[in-house]
Each structure stands twice: as structure tokens, then as C-alpha cells.
Design a protein around this motif. Structure first.
Motif, mmCIF file in Angstrom:
data_model
loop_
_atom_site.group_PDB
_atom_site.id
_atom_site.type_symbol
_atom_site.label_atom_id
_atom_site.label_comp_id
_atom_site.label_asym_id
_atom_site.label_seq_id
_atom_site.Cartn_x
_atom_site.Cartn_y
_atom_site.Cartn_z
ATOM 1 N N GLU A 145 -2.352 2.381 -1.466
ATOM 2 C CA GLU A 145 -1.807 3.564 -0.563
ATOM 3 C C GLU A 145 -1.089 2.802 1.097
ATOM 4 O O GLU A 145 -0.165 2.878 1.253
ATOM 5 N N GLU A 146 -2.069 2.064 1.147
ATOM 6 C CA GLU A 146 -1.570 0.766 2.325
ATOM 7 C C GLU A 146 -0.485 0.040 2.161
ATOM 8 O O GLU A 146 0.605 0.524 2.569
ATOM 9 N N ASP A 147 -0.886 -0.820 0.859
ATOM 10 C CA ASP A 147 -0.392 -1.886 0.955
ATOM 11 C C ASP A 147 0.503 -2.187 -0.464
ATOM 12 O O ASP A 147 1.055 -3.134 -0.788
ATOM 13 N N GLY A 148 0.405 -1.125 -1.507
ATOM 14 C CA GLY A 148 0.962 -1.414 -2.304
ATOM 15 C C GLY A 148 0.310 -1.572 -3.693
ATOM 16 O O GLY A 148 -1.050 -2.357 -3.089
ATOM 17 N N ILE A 149 0.803 -1.815 -4.544
ATOM 18 C CA ILE A 149 0.380 -2.233 -6.167
ATOM 19 C C ILE A 149 0.198 -3.951 -6.094
ATOM 20 O O ILE A 149 1.466 -4.416 -5.894
ATOM 21 N N TYR A 150 -0.731 -4.461 -6.295
ATOM 22 C CA TYR A 150 -0.632 -5.722 -6.554
ATOM 23 C C TYR A 150 -0.519 -5.771 -8.084
ATOM 24 O O TYR A 150 0.038 -7.688 -8.692
ATOM 25 N N ILE A 151 -1.751 -5.441 -8.902
ATOM 26 C CA ILE A 151 -1.601 -5.866 -10.174
ATOM 27 C C ILE A 151 -1.094 -4.472 -10.577
ATOM 28 O O ILE A 151 -2.303 -3.719 -9.814
ATOM 29 N N LEU A 152 -1.229 -4.261 -11.934
ATOM 30 C CA LEU A 152 -1.087 -2.931 -12.478
ATOM 31 C C LEU A 152 -1.297 -3.448 -13.788
ATOM 32 O O LEU A 152 -1.069 -4.315 -14.217
ATOM 33 N N HIS A 153 -2.574 -2.575 -14.403
ATOM 34 C CA HIS A 153 -2.798 -2.740 -15.511
ATOM 35 C C HIS A 153 -3.027 -1.343 -15.956
ATOM 36 O O HIS A 153 -3.612 -0.234 -15.930
ATOM 37 N N GLY A 154 -1.335 -1.821 -17.284
ATOM 38 C CA GLY A 154 -1.718 -0.038 -18.447
ATOM 39 C C GLY A 154 -2.196 -0.472 -19.757
ATOM 40 O O GLY A 154 -2.469 -0.491 -20.553
ATOM 41 N N ASN A 155 -4.146 -0.228 -18.633
ATOM 42 C CA ASN A 155 -4.591 0.030 -20.267
ATOM 43 C C ASN A 155 -4.727 1.844 -20.839
ATOM 44 O O ASN A 155 -3.478 2.378 -20.530
ATOM 45 N N ARG A 156 -5.196 1.739 -22.184
ATOM 46 C CA ARG A 156 -5.076 2.809 -23.215
ATOM 47 C C ARG A 156 -3.773 2.823 -23.731
ATOM 48 O O ARG A 156 -3.254 3.419 -23.778
ATOM 49 N N GLY A 157 -3.110 1.408 -23.685
ATOM 50 C CA GLY A 157 -1.581 2.132 -24.154
ATOM 51 C C GLY A 157 -0.558 3.130 -23.833
ATOM 52 O O GLY A 157 0.622 3.234 -24.466
ATOM 53 N N VAL A 158 -0.665 2.690 -22.379
ATOM 54 C CA VAL A 158 0.081 3.771 -21.466
ATOM 55 C C VAL A 158 1.744 3.561 -21.730
ATOM 56 O O VAL A 158 2.821 3.316 -21.042
ATOM 57 N N TYR A 159 1.983 1.917 -21.600
ATOM 58 C CA TYR A 159 3.580 0.953 -21.689
ATOM 59 C C TYR A 159 4.057 1.200 -23.023
ATOM 60 O O TYR A 159 5.032 1.109 -22.885
ATOM 61 N N HIS A 160 3.490 2.257 -23.582
ATOM 62 C CA HIS A 160 3.850 1.850 -25.766
ATOM 63 C C HIS A 160 3.633 3.386 -25.500
ATOM 64 O O HIS A 160 4.677 3.716 -26.696
ATOM 65 N N ASP A 161 3.975 4.871 -24.715
ATOM 66 C CA ASP A 161 3.210 5.965 -25.233
ATOM 67 C C ASP A 161 4.439 6.966 -23.941
ATOM 68 O O ASP A 161 4.919 5.986 -23.078
#
Length: 417
Positions: free
Chosen positions: A333-349
């Protein structure tokens, strides 16, 4: 006769001392040796504007004068391009890909190479049937991108006596990361990431944590949860875990030299065990009590050795858990996301469309295209369509650091002819 011998000896001694006197004058004067020869010996540096004969605090009477003189000469030679410096060692990045993970892994690599400043060396562990596809894809990338990294593709490898058991632990091949220190014996340190990771900042920023390790730390990971009320480990785990809410191993920085040499405390023996001695007994003891496979084993290890771990902030491993019930990652919230982790297959649903939007934007981006009009602008449009979800409501966090990283892409892209 004796008087002649004495006179000869006296003349010889006088000649020797006269020669030494003349040589000493030449050595510490501005007179070159020979007619055109170079000056031999060191000339005392004079302070600009100082009086001749005044005491010079930086002269030979100072024990550090010689070292300062040599460093100054080296600096002048390097500035003139006369001395080639050694190439800076690359950052090492490892990933494991099994099953239908080829495109996802390539998208992760794309994000790493796209934003990073220093060269990367990729260690790709994959099932044999994926090797040709990885090589073909990476070699098809444009030359100005290929020049930023080298890579090796490895077969999946587990200890032969327990290979089947390790391979089926949690997800196919996921536990390969536990054996990186034993396989990559010539690599000092490495960043391991899951295939569903996307870098929104240069890998260099993560790599810099290695220099911040104290004398006992040998790995770094982020907590599994920030909010204990919705955390998994403190509510459901049937085994020891690190800290208050456990750790997530999707992004793991390792000093493997230290890992190979340390004796780890444990709850199986009264003496410390080396990494290679620890893994199998740990699995045998806890295999009926672990849910998340190798991540649970890492939690057990660092529960007993907390001094060995440095914690990342959650922005270095931002997952749906950080926004699915409302934002609970203060650093993001303060400085943004540095690394995104799309676990549980959220990139594909379609369960977490904000995560999918970032993945699709990076996957579709063409190397060399304008990063703002081809990546950032379309992504921000898509994120505005996700505000009906809690994660979508936090969409500015997804692009804050990404926008900053994208400003450097044009600087590294080749200029048109």
C-alpha cells in the motif's frame, strides 16, 4: 708494499661510498636515469600551491603514502581505459517447470529479463519433454534481449533412493528447490522463484538483500500471511512453523554456500545435521502431517533455526491472500507491489481478474515495443474492469512499481537505424 695495498683499499672504499652517494641523489631527484630513460623510484607528491621544502603530511614519512600513491595511479590508468576490469558476476535465478507450465515459466523469465539491470544466469529445471521447447523459445528472443542472460536447462533430479516420493510431494517437481544447494555446487547464491511469479521490479533489488545478510542468515522469504486471523499455519498446521504465521517459499533467496556448510538444529537428533542429512529424515517424520509439501519442510527447518532466516516484506511476494478479503499488505500500500505471485492458478481462471490482467499484459508484450502504449496503458484499462473484486479495488498497487520499471526499458532497447 704494505703501504701500497693500504692506499689501494682506501681508494676502493672511497670510490664505493662516492658511488652510493651519487646513486641516492639520482634515486630521489627529478633527474632521469640515463639520457632518455624513464624515472625510476617514487617522487614525493607536492601539495598544489605549497612551498618547496615545507613539511608534506602525505609524503613518504606517512606509512599510507605508498598505498594512496598506487591507488591514485591505478585510478588514472583505469580512467584512461588502460586497465580492463573484470566483468561483474551475474545474478542467478532458478525455476522449476513440470506439466503445463511452459508458457507460465517463460512469462516469468520475460518479466525478469525485461526489467533487470545486471546480467542474469537462468537455471531452468524441467521435465525432459519440455527442454526443446524452452530452448527454442529463448533462442527466438531478439538479440538485444538474449544478450542480457545466459541459461542452462536441467533435468529434474532427486536422490535416487527416494526419487518417486520427492517428485509427488505437493505438486509435481516442486520439491526440486530443496536440492538446489546439492545440485548447483559451484553457485554461491541464487534466487529461486515459482513459475507463477512475475517481477514488477528489477531482480537486482531482490539480489541486493544478500549483502544485507548478517553472519547467521542464509535465506530470505516472506511471511505466509500478514493477518493472523486469516492465516493458515497458526490455525491448521500440525507441525512446527516459522514465526507467527509461517513463511511462503514461492520467492526464496539463498546463500547456498552457507546452506551447504551449516549444521542445522532439529527435533530428531541432539546434534546439528547438514542440509543433505536433514531432508529425508524430516520428510519421514512429518510426511503424514504436512499439507504444502516442501514449503512445510522449510517452515520446520527455520522454526528450529530462526537466526538463519531474513524476512522479506509482503510486497516481495504479493499473493491473492493479501487482497482477497481486503488489503492487508501495508508495504505494498505504501510503495506498490514488487513481485506478484499468482498462486492457486489465478493467472489462468477468472477468480482474480486483476492478477490475470497483469500476467496477460506481460505475456502479450512484444520486445522492443513502446512499454507505455503496448503494456502499461492496456493493463490499466483492464484493471479498471476488475474493481468489482477486492483485489481489483487495489489496482493502483499493481502498476505503481511496474510503471517505474518500465521507464528503463526504452533506455536498454536498441535504437532504430
Amino acid at each position: 708494499m704494505r703501504r701500497y695495498i693500504r692506499a689501494l683499499l682506501l681508494c676502493t672504499v672511497f670510490a664505493v661510498f662516492s658511488g652510493l652517494y651519487v646513486y641516492s641523489k639520482l634515486l630521489y631527484s627529478d633527474v632521469p636515469v640515463g639520457v632518455n630513460g624513464p624515472k625510476r623510484g617514487f617522487i614525493q607528491p607536492r601539495v598544489p600551491g605549497g612551498r618547496r621544502g615545507a613539511a608534506d603530511k602525505t609524503g613518504p614519512q606517512s606509512p599510507h603514502w605508498y598505498n594512496r600513491y598506487i591507488m591514485r595511479q591505478r585510478g588514472q590508468v583505469e580512467a584512461a581505459g588502460g586497465l580492463q576490469s573484470r566483468p561483474e558476476p551475474p545474478m542467478h535465478l532458478a525455476v522449476v517447470a513440470c506439466g503445463e507450465r511452459l508458457e507460465e515459466t517463460l512469462t516469468m523469465i520475460k518479466s525478469a529479463v525485461l526489467f533487470s539491470i545486471k546480467r542474469l544466469y537462468l537455471h531452468i529445471f524441467a521435465e525432459d519433454q519440455l527442454h526443446a521447447s524452452f530452448i527454442e523459445a529463448l533462442e527466438s528472443w531478439p538479440g538485444f534481449i538474449r544478450s542480457r542472460f545466459n541459461y542452462t536447462v536441467y533435468s529434474i533430479s532427486f536422490p535416487s533412493e527416494n526419487a518417486a516420493e520427492w517428485k509427488k510431494l505437493f505438486k509435481p517437481c516442486a520439491s526440486q528447490r530443496l536440492f538446489l544447494p546439492l545440485i548447483l555446487k559451484d553457485v554461491d547464491s541464487i534466487v529461486y522463484v515459482d513459475s507463477d511469479i512475475l517481477f514488477l521490479q528489477p531482480v537486482d533489488r531482490l539480489w541486493a538483500f544478500l549483502s544485507q545478510f548478517n553472519s547467521t542468515q542464509l535465506a530470505a522469504m516472506a511471511p505466509e500471511h500478514e493477518e493472523p486471523r486469516i492465516a493458515w499455519y497458526n490455525r491448521f498446521a500440525r507441525h512446527p512453523f516459522y514465526g507467527k504465521t509461517g513463511i511462503n517459499s514461492g520467492v526464496m533467496l539463498m546463500n547456498m554456500t552457507r546452506m551447504r556448510s551449516r549444521f542445522f538444529k532439529n527435533d530428531m537428533t541432539s546434534v546439528g545435521l547438514r542440509w543433505e542429512e536433514l531432508l529425508m529424515p524430516l520428510l519421514q517424520k512429518y510426511k503424514l502431517n504436512i499439507t504444502w509439501g516442501d514449503q512445510d519442510l522449510l517452515n520446520i527447518i527455520f522454526h528450529h533455526n530462526p537466526e538463519c532466516l531474513q524476512e522479506f516484506l509482503c510486497q516481495w511476494n504479493y499473493r491473492p491472500d493479501h487482497c482477497i478479503y481486503g488489503s492487508n499488505c501495508a508495504s505494498a500500500e505504501e510503495d506498490g507491489i514488487y513481485i506478484l505471485h499468482g498462486n492457486r492458478g489465478v493467472y489462468h481462471d477468472h477468480k482474480q481478474p486483476a492478477f490475470r490482467a497483469v500476467y496477460e499484459a506481460i505475456r502479450k508484450y512484444s520486445f522492443g515495443a513502446d512499454p507505455v502504449t503496448s503494456l502499461l496503458d492496456p493493463l490499466e484499462e483492464e484493471l479498471l474492469k476488475t474493481t468489482h473484486t477486492y483485489c481489483g479495488k487495489s489496482h493502483p498497487l499493481f502498476t505503481r512499481r511496474l510503471a517505474h520499471s518500465l521507464t528503463n526499458i526504452n533506455r536498454k532497447a536498441p535504437r532504430g537505424r
